[in-house]
Scaffold this active site. Structure first.
Site, PDB file in Angstrom:
ATOM      1  N   SER A   1       7.977  20.337 -17.675  1.00  0.00           N
ATOM      2  CA  SER A   1       9.147  20.970 -18.279  1.00  0.00           C
ATOM      3  C   SER A   1       8.749  21.703 -19.564  1.00  0.00           C
ATOM      4  CB  SER A   1      10.240  19.918 -18.513  1.00  0.00           C
ATOM      5  OG  SER A   1      11.488  20.513 -18.769  1.00  0.00           O
TER       6      SER A   1
ATOM      7  N   GLU B   1      15.466  23.878  -8.494  1.00  0.00           N
ATOM      8  CA  GLU B   1      15.436  23.887  -9.961  1.00  0.00           C
ATOM      9  C   GLU B   1      15.751  25.273 -10.520  1.00  0.00           C
ATOM     10  OE1 GLU B   1      12.229  21.781 -11.924  1.00  0.00           O
ATOM     11  OE2 GLU B   1      11.468  21.180  -9.972  1.00  0.00           O
TER      12      GLU B   1
END
Length: 271
Positions: free
Chosen positions: A149, A247
């Site tokens: 991330s 995502e």
């Protein structure tokens, strides 16, 4: 090279449970108040057998070593945790990273880089470079840079910096980088920000926009040290990407891998 993987049945069952749990929870907010809950969630990851933990400072920056039995001498992975530059800690990520350490048979240093909004950009980048140089000074000659991330974006920013430094300043060049769902574009221009918004069970554009503002303030959202997607890809070592098709950060990986290919480098993208 891009590889699409079918969802394993066990993973599908886990994701159904996770989506059900997240559906009744408030959307994740990247503020200091959310840190205890985020750390508690990450600490639930099972730890790998045969991995020991040690607190340490490398390059003046605190963190945790995850050391598997029989780890390769002279080799290390430097790992940057996720949390949109506002959440996460090395301690909370130990169990998660232990799984990587055991599989790679390599010691990993998980970095407690400074978090926003208390410490805005480029504090995290400065910590990342200090740790990398510190590992090299300790005699680690085979280094890999990894993260997930925001930590994946930080890992790639460091990869750009050290690759340029290897050419101009004699900084040791990393062997490779491995990133999981990296946040590489804090300007949030990827099509998946909108196209996968309904599918992503965790992240929202609004939350990431707030996190970017906390981290960058009025600084350039396309500065390659914050958004490595806009950096110079020439000369990079091989990069391995892992990202999910649901995502909103999907295009942060797809576009980065594509730009490495255009620059003549090696990128493997697993979706």
């Amino acid at each position: 090279m891009t590889t699409y993987h079918k969802e394993h049945l066990l993973d599908r069952a886990a994701m159904v449970l996770m989506r059900t749990m997240l559906a009744v929870q408030p959307k994740l907010q990247f503020t200091p108040e959310a840190r205890p809950d985020f750390d508690s969630l990450m600490e639930k990851t099972p730890e790998a057998a045969g991995v020991t933990y040690e607190t340490a400072e490398v390059g003046g920056v605190a963190g945790w070593w995850c050391k598997p039995q029989g780890s390769l001498p002279g080799s290390a992975i430097v790992y940057f945790h996720g949390g949109a530059y506002a959440l996460g800690s090395a301690k909370a990520y130990r169990n998660f990273v232990s799984q990587i350490a055991a599989g790679a048979e390599t010691a990993i240093f998980v970095v407690d880089y400074r978090l926003a909004p208390e410490h805005q950009f480029p504090a995290a980048v400065e910590d990342a470079k200090a740790v990398y140089l510190g590992l090299a000074a300790l005699g680690f000659s085979r280094l890999v840079i990894a993260g997930d991330s925001a930590g994946g974006g930080l890992a790639l920013a460091l990869l750009l910096i050290t690759t340029e430094g290897a050419q101009e300043e004699g900084i040791p060049k990393a062997l490779a980088s491995v990133v999981i769902s990296p946040w590489t574009d804090l300007a949030l221009t990827g099509d998946s920000m909108e196209g996968r918004a309904a599918a992503d069970p965790l992240l929202t554009r609004e939350a990431l926009d707030g996190a970017a503002q906390h981290y960058l303030g009025d600084q350039d959202h396309r500065d390659p040290r914050a958004s490595p997607l806009y950096g110079n890809m020439s000369g990079l070592p091989p990069v391995l990407f892992h990202v999910g098709e649901d995502e909103i950060l999907l295009d942060d990986s797809r576009r980065f891998a594509s730009r490495i290919d255009v620059a003549g480098g090696v990128a493997e993208l697993h979706i």
